[in-house]
Design a protein around this motif. Structure first.
Motif, PDB file in Angstrom:
ATOM      1  N   VAL A 158       0.823  -1.210   0.000  1.00 21.21           N
ATOM      2  CA  VAL A 158       0.000   0.000   0.000  1.00 21.21           C
ATOM      3  C   VAL A 158       0.856   1.258   0.000  1.00 21.21           C
ATOM      4  CG1 VAL A 158      -0.156   0.105   2.525  1.00 21.21           C
ATOM      5  CG2 VAL A 158      -1.976   1.116   1.141  1.00 21.21           C
ATOM      6  N   ARG A 159       0.299   2.332  -0.548  1.00 21.13           N
ATOM      7  CA  ARG A 159       0.892   3.656  -0.443  1.00 21.13           C
ATOM      8  C   ARG A 159      -0.135   4.617   0.153  1.00 21.13           C
ATOM      9  NH1 ARG A 159       4.998   5.443  -5.268  1.00 21.13           N
ATOM     10  NH2 ARG A 159       6.406   3.657  -5.151  1.00 21.13           N
ATOM     11  N   GLN A 160       0.348   5.654   0.769  1.00 15.50           N
ATOM     12  CA  GLN A 160      -0.507   6.673   1.362  1.00 15.50           C
ATOM     13  C   GLN A 160      -0.708   7.815   0.360  1.00 15.50           C
ATOM     14  OE1 GLN A 160      -1.913   6.151   4.416  1.00 15.50           O
ATOM     15  NE2 GLN A 160      -0.881   4.159   4.298  1.00 15.50           N
ATOM     16  N   ALA A 186      -5.448  13.205   9.744  1.00 16.64           N
ATOM     17  CA  ALA A 186      -5.488  11.766   9.475  1.00 16.64           C
ATOM     18  C   ALA A 186      -6.025  11.047  10.705  1.00 16.64           C
ATOM     19  CB  ALA A 186      -4.095  11.231   9.139  1.00 16.64           C
ATOM     20  N   GLN A 187      -6.356   9.782  10.520  1.00 19.74           N
ATOM     21  CA  GLN A 187      -6.844   8.977  11.640  1.00 19.74           C
ATOM     22  C   GLN A 187      -5.693   8.692  12.604  1.00 19.74           C
ATOM     23  OE1 GLN A 187      -8.996   5.441  10.533  1.00 19.74           O
ATOM     24  NE2 GLN A 187      -9.022   4.631  12.608  1.00 19.74           N
ATOM     25  N   VAL A 188      -5.987   8.773  13.906  1.00 20.30           N
ATOM     26  CA  VAL A 188      -4.967   8.551  14.924  1.00 20.30           C
ATOM     27  C   VAL A 188      -4.477   7.102  14.883  1.00 20.30           C
ATOM     28  CG1 VAL A 188      -6.587   7.896  16.761  1.00 20.30           C
ATOM     29  CG2 VAL A 188      -4.402   8.957  17.360  1.00 20.30           C
ATOM     30  N   GLY A 189      -3.201   6.911  15.154  1.00 18.01           N
ATOM     31  CA  GLY A 189      -2.643   5.562  15.223  1.00 18.01           C
ATOM     32  C   GLY A 189      -2.331   4.937  13.884  1.00 18.01           C
ATOM     33  N   THR A 190      -2.486   5.690  12.785  1.00 10.40           N
ATOM     34  CA  THR A 190      -2.272   5.137  11.452  1.00 10.40           C
ATOM     35  C   THR A 190      -0.926   5.548  10.878  1.00 10.40           C
ATOM     36  OG1 THR A 190      -3.304   7.055  10.376  1.00 10.40           O
ATOM     37  CG2 THR A 190      -4.754   5.199  10.963  1.00 10.40           C
ATOM     38  N   THR A 191      -0.490   4.802   9.868  1.00 14.05           N
ATOM     39  CA  THR A 191       0.720   5.210   9.156  1.00 14.05           C
ATOM     40  C   THR A 191       0.446   6.474   8.350  1.00 14.05           C
ATOM     41  OG1 THR A 191       0.130   3.621   7.423  1.00 14.05           O
ATOM     42  CG2 THR A 191       1.765   2.924   9.027  1.00 14.05           C
ATOM     43  N   VAL A 244      -4.858  12.594   4.856  1.00 12.43           N
ATOM     44  CA  VAL A 244      -4.038  11.507   4.312  1.00 12.43           C
ATOM     45  C   VAL A 244      -4.697  10.173   4.652  1.00 12.43           C
ATOM     46  CG1 VAL A 244      -1.775  10.382   4.355  1.00 12.43           C
ATOM     47  CG2 VAL A 244      -1.934  12.877   4.508  1.00 12.43           C
ATOM     48  N   VAL A 245      -4.864   9.331   3.639  1.00 11.09           N
ATOM     49  CA  VAL A 245      -5.415   7.979   3.789  1.00 11.09           C
ATOM     50  C   VAL A 245      -4.650   7.072   2.830  1.00 11.09           C
ATOM     51  CG1 VAL A 245      -7.741   8.743   4.452  1.00 11.09           C
ATOM     52  CG2 VAL A 245      -7.203   8.416   2.037  1.00 11.09           C
ATOM     53  N   ASP A 246      -4.892   5.764   2.905  1.00  4.02           N
ATOM     54  CA  ASP A 246      -4.251   4.881   1.936  1.00  4.02           C
ATOM     55  C   ASP A 246      -4.865   5.128   0.559  1.00  4.02           C
ATOM     56  OD1 ASP A 246      -6.448   2.739   1.409  1.00  4.02           O
ATOM     57  OD2 ASP A 246      -6.336   2.859   3.587  1.00  4.02           O
ATOM     58  N   LEU A 247      -4.117   4.796  -0.487  1.00  3.05           N
ATOM     59  CA  LEU A 247      -4.502   5.154  -1.856  1.00  3.05           C
ATOM     60  C   LEU A 247      -5.850   4.574  -2.301  1.00  3.05           C
ATOM     61  CD1 LEU A 247      -3.708   6.693  -4.387  1.00  3.05           C
ATOM     62  CD2 LEU A 247      -2.373   4.705  -5.124  1.00  3.05           C
ATOM     63  N   PRO A 248      -6.134   3.279  -2.101  1.00  2.00           N
ATOM     64  CA  PRO A 248      -7.451   2.780  -2.506  1.00  2.00           C
ATOM     65  C   PRO A 248      -8.603   3.508  -1.813  1.00  2.00           C
ATOM     66  CG  PRO A 248      -5.962   0.955  -2.138  1.00  2.00           C
ATOM     67  CD  PRO A 248      -5.273   2.173  -1.610  1.00  2.00           C
ATOM     68  N   THR A 249      -8.434   3.815  -0.523  1.00  2.00           N
ATOM     69  CA  THR A 249      -9.471   4.548   0.202  1.00  2.00           C
ATOM     70  C   THR A 249      -9.612   5.953  -0.373  1.00  2.00           C
ATOM     71  OG1 THR A 249      -9.106   3.290   2.230  1.00  2.00           O
ATOM     72  CG2 THR A 249     -10.172   5.433   2.478  1.00  2.00           C
ATOM     73  N   ALA A 250      -8.490   6.562  -0.759  1.00  2.00           N
ATOM     74  CA  ALA A 250      -8.526   7.897  -1.356  1.00  2.00           C
ATOM     75  C   ALA A 250      -9.346   7.899  -2.647  1.00  2.00           C
ATOM     76  CB  ALA A 250      -7.103   8.380  -1.638  1.00  2.00           C
ATOM     77  N   PHE A 251      -9.159   6.880  -3.473  1.00  2.00           N
ATOM     78  CA  PHE A 251      -9.930   6.795  -4.706  1.00  2.00           C
ATOM     79  C   PHE A 251     -11.424   6.660  -4.407  1.00  2.00           C
ATOM     80  CE2 PHE A 251      -5.965   6.098  -6.948  1.00  2.00           C
ATOM     81  CZ  PHE A 251      -6.225   6.625  -8.206  1.00  2.00           C
ATOM     82  N   TYR A 252     -11.756   5.831  -3.434  1.00  2.00           N
ATOM     83  CA  TYR A 252     -13.173   5.642  -3.127  1.00  2.00           C
ATOM     84  C   TYR A 252     -13.786   6.924  -2.566  1.00  2.00           C
ATOM     85  CZ  TYR A 252     -17.548   3.939  -1.318  1.00  2.00           C
ATOM     86  OH  TYR A 252     -18.885   3.778  -1.068  1.00  2.00           O
ATOM     87  N   ILE A 253     -13.078   7.596  -1.664  1.00  2.00           N
ATOM     88  CA  ILE A 253     -13.597   8.824  -1.056  1.00  2.00           C
ATOM     89  C   ILE A 253     -13.889   9.873  -2.126  1.00  2.00           C
ATOM     90  CG2 ILE A 253     -12.974  10.817   0.379  1.00  2.00           C
ATOM     91  CD1 ILE A 253     -11.494   8.886   2.235  1.00  2.00           C
TER      92      ILE A 253
END
Length: 300
Positions: free
Chosen positions: A152-154, A180-185, A222-231
């Motif tokens: 994964v990439r961010q 970004a969400q707490v506790g995440t990369t 900032v989120v992971d790339l697949p989530t970014a596309f969906y959002i």
């Protein structure tokens, strides 16, 4: 026969019997397929040699496999917020791993566990957790991980027309308000890679981060790339993907299944994930559910 000679012969005979017994005990013994104790147990085995056969797995509930994830369960990782329906990348991966371990869908039990709690210290209530948890040395101090099931990439998301939306480099992001969400990369990338002038906002859930973006409380998230596309396609349609971060280490960031620290299941679950990568199942599931998340500009 003199008494001394008779005693000497008796001692020699006893020694011979003892040596024969040792020889038999050290000689290779034939395996008995009906008695696993006499040799290797039948069925699949993990990397440490223990059996990975379904009946021998020490799961939380006998005959069941307990899988955890957070709520809400986001797309494209899950579909319609229902982890048990087998749709979405991580739901499909979970059931594929279960099948490798010998469990059919009816034997998989889903459980809700908050993201941060999944890899926090302490005994777990699940057999494994699947929730976009990146493998890291720090997290490995508290939990076990399987091998990675997704590289994964961010990525950075900003509202179209905002000052953050025009960023072309990491330097362009230094002066904007990020979240970004707490506790995440994702949050780690803000702190360690972007190193912004302003303290980033940390949210308990991605939903809160998205709301903050919509309301203008942050310039970008900032989120992971697949989530970014969906959002950007389905949830915040007036937002765009600004770009993705390049891999900063020798190995890619990977999502892994989370297990209790020292879990006896870890070698077997890892073996299952490795088999799914080797036979092409992971690539096939990724193509089905994450095919839209294929490219974005790289921020350097």
């Amino acid at each position: 026969m003199p008494l001394a000679q008779r005693a000497l012969r008796r001692a020699a005979s006893t020694a011979t019997v003892a040596l024969l017994a040792v020889a038999v005990g050290c000689a290779p013994q034939p395996e008995n397929p009906e008695n696993p104790a006499s040799g290797k147990a039948s069925g699949k085995t993990g990397t440490s040699g223990q059996t990975c056969a379904k009946g021998a797995l020490g799961t939380r509930t006998t005959g069941k496999l307990t899988v955890a994830t957070d709520e809400p369960a986001y797309e494209p990782w899950f579909k319609d917020g229902k982890p048990a329906n087998g749709q979405g990348f991580e739901s499909a991966v979970a059931y594929a791993v279960a099948k490798q371990l010998g469990y059919d869908r009816s034997e998989v039990v889903w459980q809700t566990v908050p993201f941060n709690k999944a890899f926090a210290p302490g005994e777990k209530t699940f057999d494994f957790d699947i929730n976009q948890v990146s493998i890291s040395a720090e997290r490995k101090k508290a939990v076990d991980f399987s091998s990675g099931y997704y590289d994964v990439r961010q990525a950075v998301i900003a509202l179209k027309g905002s000052k953050a939306a025009g960023a072309k480099s990491l330097a362009d992001l230094k002066h904007v308000k990020l979240g970004a969400q707490v506790g995440t990369t994702s949050l780690n990338y803000i702190d360690d890679v972007v190193k912004p002038d302003r303290q980033p906002a940390a949210y308990a859930k991605n939903d809160q981060a998205k709301s903050a973006l919509k309301n203008g409380q942050v310039d970008a998230i900032v989120v992971d790339l697949p989530t970014a596309f969906y959002i950007t396609v389905a949830e915040v349609t007036d937002a765009k993907i600004v770009g993705q971060f390049e891999n900063t280490g020798g190995t890619p960031e990977q999502f892994g299944l989370v297990l209790d620290k020292g879990s006896a299941l870890t070698p077997c679950v890892t073996k299952a994930v490795d088999a799914l990568r080797e036979d092409g199942t992971l690539a096939s599931v990724e193509k089905q559910w994450l095919s839209e998340a294929v490219d974005a500009p790289v921020l350097k």
